[in-house]
Design an enzyme around this catalytic site. Structure first.
Site, PDB file in Angstrom:
ATOM      1  CE  LYS A   7      -4.154  -2.254   2.310  1.00 34.40           C
ATOM      2  NZ  LYS A   7      -4.904  -2.253   3.467  1.00 34.40           N
ATOM      3  CG  ASN A  22      -3.686  -2.510   6.840  1.00 30.11           C
ATOM      4  OD1 ASN A  22      -3.665  -2.101   5.826  1.00 30.11           O
ATOM      5  ND2 ASN A  22      -4.717  -3.137   7.324  1.00 30.11           N
ATOM      6  CG  HIS A  36      -5.419  -6.276  -0.437  1.00 25.26           C
ATOM      7  ND1 HIS A  36      -6.314  -6.099   0.393  1.00 25.26           N
ATOM      8  CD2 HIS A  36      -5.617  -7.355  -1.334  1.00 25.26           C
ATOM      9  CE1 HIS A  36      -7.371  -6.940  -0.394  1.00 25.26           C
ATOM     10  NE2 HIS A  36      -6.973  -7.545  -1.187  1.00 25.26           N
TER      11      HIS A  36
HETATM   12  P1  GDP Z   1      -7.958  -6.654   5.601  1.00 24.72           P
HETATM   13  O1  GDP Z   1      -8.756  -7.614   4.819  1.00 24.72           O
HETATM   14  O2  GDP Z   1      -7.118  -7.197   6.908  1.00 24.72           O
HETATM   15  O3  GDP Z   1      -7.234  -5.588   4.574  1.00 24.72           O
HETATM   16  O4  GDP Z   1      -9.278  -5.632   6.318  1.00 24.72           O
HETATM   17  P2  GDP Z   1     -10.599  -5.176   5.747  1.00 24.72           P
HETATM   18  O5  GDP Z   1     -11.124  -6.050   4.566  1.00 24.72           O
HETATM   19  O6  GDP Z   1     -11.469  -5.229   7.074  1.00 24.72           O
HETATM   20  O7  GDP Z   1     -10.214  -3.744   5.416  1.00 24.72           O
HETATM   21  C1  GDP Z   1      -9.900  -3.144   4.286  1.00 24.72           C
HETATM   22  C2  GDP Z   1      -8.837  -1.973   4.754  1.00 24.72           C
HETATM   23  O8  GDP Z   1      -9.600  -1.002   5.217  1.00 24.72           O
HETATM   24  C3  GDP Z   1      -7.862  -2.259   5.742  1.00 24.72           C
HETATM   25  O9  GDP Z   1      -6.690  -3.309   5.205  1.00 24.72           O
HETATM   26  C4  GDP Z   1      -7.623  -1.053   6.263  1.00 24.72           C
HETATM   27  O10 GDP Z   1      -6.604  -0.372   5.399  1.00 24.72           O
HETATM   28  C5  GDP Z   1      -8.752  -0.336   6.050  1.00 24.72           C
HETATM   29  N1  GDP Z   1      -9.420  -0.528   7.504  1.00 24.72           N
HETATM   30  C6  GDP Z   1     -10.098  -1.493   7.964  1.00 24.72           C
HETATM   31  N2  GDP Z   1     -10.860  -1.319   9.188  1.00 24.72           N
HETATM   32  C7  GDP Z   1     -10.660   0.021   9.414  1.00 24.72           C
HETATM   33  C8  GDP Z   1     -10.823   0.963  10.247  1.00 24.72           C
HETATM   34  O11 GDP Z   1     -11.651   0.569  11.114  1.00 24.72           O
HETATM   35  N3  GDP Z   1     -10.787   2.091  10.198  1.00 24.72           N
HETATM   36  C9  GDP Z   1      -9.894   2.729   9.104  1.00 24.72           C
HETATM   37  N4  GDP Z   1      -9.687   3.954   9.011  1.00 24.72           N
HETATM   38  N5  GDP Z   1      -9.563   1.774   7.898  1.00 24.72           N
HETATM   39  C10 GDP Z   1      -9.855   0.533   8.470  1.00 24.72           C
END
Ligand code: GDP
Length: 139
Positions: free
Chosen positions: A11, A114, A117
Site C-alpha cells: 500500500k 497497514n 493487502h
Molecule cells: P483486511 O482484509 O485485513 O485488509 O481488512 P478489511 O477488508 O476489513 O479492510 C480493508 C482495509 O480498510 C484495511 O486493510 C485497512 O486499510 C482499512 N480499514 C479496515 N478497518 C478500518 C478502520 O476501522 N478504520 C480505518 N480508518 N481503516 C480501516
C-alpha cells in the site's frame, strides 16, 4: 480444496516508507513465488471499486483517499494454500493485534495505514488479480 494463488498490494504507506524491497523479500523467504508484479497507482474510481464491499463503512472515504495517495505495488503470489498462508504472514488488520514477525507488525503504523493487502478468499484472489493484470498486457 484450496487454491495456490493469492493477490497482494504493497500500500502507499509502505511504498512511501521505502519498505517495498524488504516486504517482497519477506514474501519470498516465506516460500511464495511472485507470478506477476507491477508498480502502479489507483485512481479514485478503481479504489472505490476495489473496496466496494466497504462502501457503507465510516472509514470508506478515508480508505479511498489513502489508497490513491501514492504508488502501490500489486502482485500475484503462488504457494500451497496461498490465501490462508498469506493472511497468516501479513497478520491482523490492526497492527496492534498482529503477531510478532508478521508484515503488518513490522511495517504497518495503524489500522488504516497497514502496509499490505491480502485477498481473503480464492474467489477474491482471482477477481483482484484480474483487476491489475491481464495476460495480454504489453508495454
Ligand atoms: P483486511 O482484509 O485485513 O485488509 O481488512 P478489511 O477488508 O476489513 O479492510 C480493508 C482495509 O480498510 C484495511 O486493510 C485497512 O486499510 C482499512 N480499514 C479496515 N478497518 C478500518 C478502520 O476501522 N478504520 C480505518 N480508518 N481503516 C480501516
Amino acid at each position: 480444496m484450496t487454491g495456490n494463488t493469492t493477490f497482494t498490494m504493497i500500500k502507499p504507506d509502505a511504498f512511501a516508507a521505502g519498505s517495498t524491497g524488504l516486504i517482497l523479500n519477506k514474501i519470498i523467504e516465506n516460500g511464495f513465488k511472485i507470478k506477476a508484479l507491477r508498480l502502479t497507482a489507483l485512481s479514485k474510481e478503481k479504489a472505490e471499486a476495489f473496496y466496494a464491499v466497504h462502501s457503507e463503512r465510516p472509514f470508506f472515504n478515508s480508505l479511498v483517499e489513502f489508497m490513491t495517495s501514492g504508488p502501490i505495488v500489486a502482485a500475484i503470489l503462488e504457494k500451497e494454500n496461498a490465501v490462508e498462508n498469506f493472511r497468516k504472514l501479513i497478520g491482523a488488520t490492526n497492527p496492534a493485534d498482529a503477531a510478532e514477525g508478521t508484515i503488518r507488525k513490522l511495517y504497518a503504523t495503524s489500522i488504516q495505514y497497514n502496509a499490505v493487502h491480502g485477498s481473503d478468499s480464492d474467489e477474491n484472489a482471482l477477481i483482484e488479480g484480474n483487476f491489475f493484470f491481464n495476460q495480454f498486457d504489453r508495454h
